[in-house]
Design an enzyme around this catalytic site. Structure first.
Site, PDB file in Angstrom:
ATOM      1  N   HIS A  17       0.795  -1.220   0.000  1.00  0.00           N
ATOM      2  CA  HIS A  17       0.000   0.000   0.000  1.00  0.00           C
ATOM      3  C   HIS A  17       0.830   1.274   0.000  1.00  0.00           C
ATOM      4  CE1 HIS A  17      -4.507   0.823   0.985  1.00  0.00           C
ATOM      5  NE2 HIS A  17      -4.091   1.511  -0.056  1.00  0.00           N
TER       6      HIS A  17
ATOM      7  N   ASP B 194      -9.830  -0.614   3.756  1.00  0.00           N
ATOM      8  CA  ASP B 194      -8.618  -1.128   4.381  1.00  0.00           C
ATOM      9  C   ASP B 194      -8.909  -1.464   5.835  1.00  0.00           C
ATOM     10  OD1 ASP B 194      -5.948  -1.572   5.202  1.00  0.00           O
ATOM     11  OD2 ASP B 194      -5.182   0.119   4.037  1.00  0.00           O
TER      12      ASP B 194
ATOM     13  N   HIS C 292      -6.580  -0.873   7.943  1.00  0.00           N
ATOM     14  CA  HIS C 292      -5.708   0.093   8.603  1.00  0.00           C
ATOM     15  C   HIS C 292      -5.880   1.467   7.967  1.00  0.00           C
ATOM     16  CE1 HIS C 292      -3.803  -3.928   8.608  1.00  0.00           C
ATOM     17  NE2 HIS C 292      -3.458  -3.640   9.851  1.00  0.00           N
TER      18      HIS C 292
ATOM     19  N   ASP D  51      -3.507   3.753   7.738  1.00  0.00           N
ATOM     20  CA  ASP D  51      -2.240   4.127   7.094  1.00  0.00           C
ATOM     21  C   ASP D  51      -1.954   5.614   7.241  1.00  0.00           C
ATOM     22  OD1 ASP D  51      -1.971   1.492   6.421  1.00  0.00           O
ATOM     23  OD2 ASP D  51      -2.566   1.738   4.328  1.00  0.00           O
TER      24      ASP D  51
ATOM     25  N   HIS E 159       4.306   1.099   4.187  1.00  0.00           N
ATOM     26  CA  HIS E 159       2.937   0.980   3.666  1.00  0.00           C
ATOM     27  C   HIS E 159       1.921   1.533   4.671  1.00  0.00           C
ATOM     28  CE1 HIS E 159       2.331  -3.454   5.328  1.00  0.00           C
ATOM     29  NE2 HIS E 159       2.740  -2.613   6.249  1.00  0.00           N
TER      30      HIS E 159
ATOM     31  N   ASP F  88      -7.492  -2.407  -0.379  1.00  0.00           N
ATOM     32  CA  ASP F  88      -6.485  -3.266   0.238  1.00  0.00           C
ATOM     33  C   ASP F  88      -7.108  -4.634   0.499  1.00  0.00           C
ATOM     34  OD1 ASP F  88      -4.828  -4.553   2.291  1.00  0.00           O
ATOM     35  OD2 ASP F  88      -3.894  -2.603   2.612  1.00  0.00           O
TER      36      ASP F  88
ATOM     37  N   ASP G 201      -6.637  -6.634   2.784  1.00  0.00           N
ATOM     38  CA  ASP G 201      -6.997  -6.894   4.176  1.00  0.00           C
ATOM     39  C   ASP G 201      -8.281  -6.177   4.612  1.00  0.00           C
ATOM     40  OD1 ASP G 201      -6.334  -4.265   4.989  1.00  0.00           O
ATOM     41  OD2 ASP G 201      -4.367  -4.841   5.749  1.00  0.00           O
TER      42      ASP G 201
ATOM     43  N   GLU H 242      -1.715  -4.913  -1.848  1.00  0.00           N
ATOM     44  CA  GLU H 242      -1.368  -5.876  -0.794  1.00  0.00           C
ATOM     45  C   GLU H 242      -1.702  -7.322  -1.147  1.00  0.00           C
ATOM     46  OE1 GLU H 242       0.452  -5.345   1.846  1.00  0.00           O
ATOM     47  OE2 GLU H 242       0.443  -3.155   2.011  1.00  0.00           O
TER      48      GLU H 242
END
Length: 308
Positions: free
Chosen positions: A99, A126, A128, A130, A143, A228, A230, A273
């Protein structure tokens, strides 16, 4: 008239803690992304994979940081490539790669939007946010820094200067379920729109997504979607090195992508990712292709608008 999209590979893995993301673009091609979109009447151009020149190591007073020179090089290459792709095609797809690549793709799209006299909005799908800067990251995995960077926050002086930033009020995050203390502080201070998985459990995905899309439409904005792996429940998408339990379901993800496709607002897309080394017979790559197809117009049935 045929709509145009481009595929641009960014085999970046220097921002992540586990190797394997550099194989992501090849996996998406092998899973059939180009013919899938062609079958939906898109004119697809595969621009190949980007590369960066050899770089010398670069230090930082935050000793946790690693691969800083490589990340800077990727940002510079991707910013220019995203800008060019946006000028040439209706909807470029940037295939990652970890990412950290979004520090470049979103920066390039922001410069393009600025040139069009229109604001750029970002939908961040996502686990997260980030939102770490180069100063606050404790893992040193870069990332985790792109949103902090492209929104113009302090603490990223080592990164390339931005031609245009994305205001924090133009960001919507969905699926968030892993937030560090420094990120939590910034979300609170900046008032960033975040729909974590508890909120999604309570309201569903459709209501907040439609509200955000109306905001984009009212501002005559361009929308960049950063997806992403995840974001998804690990049980359906195991090919990611940053799995967090409790992600979006198969049905929630398709509903989001179909709704985005219906809106006609999406101008660019990150797929990031994807780590094929961690996949099971390509199931995550195939799922990403199917989800992308939903954004690009694939439907089980064409739904007629009815009056009641």
């Amino acid at each position: 008239m045929s709509r145009t999209c481009s595929l641009l590979g960014a085999p970046v893995q220097t921002g992540a803690s586990q190797p394997g993301c550099l194989m992501g673009p090849a996996a998406l091609r092998t899973a059939g992304l180009e013919p899938t979109l062609s079958d939906l009447d898109w004119q697809v151009t595969d621009l190949g994979d980007l590369t960066i020149p050899a770089v010398s190591p670069r230090g930082h007073h935050n000793d946790a940081i690693h691969n800083l020179a490589e990340t800077i090089a990727w940002i510079e290459v991707l910013e220019a490539a995203a800008f060019d792709a946006a000028r040439a095609h209706d909807l470029p797809i940037f295939m990652g790669g970890d990412h950290s690549m979004s520090a470049g793709t979103v920066a390039g799209m922001a410069r393009y939007a600025q040139g069009q006299g229109r604001p750029l909005f970002v939908l961040w799908l996502d686990a997260h946010p980030d939102l770490h800067s180069l100063e606050t990251t404790t893992s040193g995995n870069l990332h985790g820094t792109p949103v902090n960077y492209f929104t113009g926050q302090p603490g990223n002086d080592a990164y390339p200067p931005l031609a245009a930033t994305v205001p924090t009020q133009n960001i919507c995050m969905m699926g968030i379920r892993s937030v560090d203390r420094a990120e939590h502080k910034l979300i609170s201070e900046q008032g960033i729109e975040v729909h974590d998985m508890r909120a999604i459990d309570e309201t569903g995905v459709l209501a907040p997504l439609k509200t955000f899309l109306e905001k984009v439409r009212a501002a005559n904005g361009l929308l960049h979607v950063s997806f992403d792996v995840d974001f998804l429940e690990p049980g359906i998408a195991p090919a990611v090195g940053t799995t967090v339990p409790g992600g979006a379901t198969f049905r929630e993800a398709h509903l989001i992508m179909e709704t985005l496709g219906d809106s006609g607002l999406v101008r660019s897309l990150d797929l990031v990712e994807l780590n094929p080394f961690l996949d099971e017979r390509g199931r995550t790559a195939k799922l990403l292709c199917d989800l992308t197809a939903s954004l690009f117009g694939r439907r089980v049935l064409d739904r007629m608008t009815r009056s009641f």
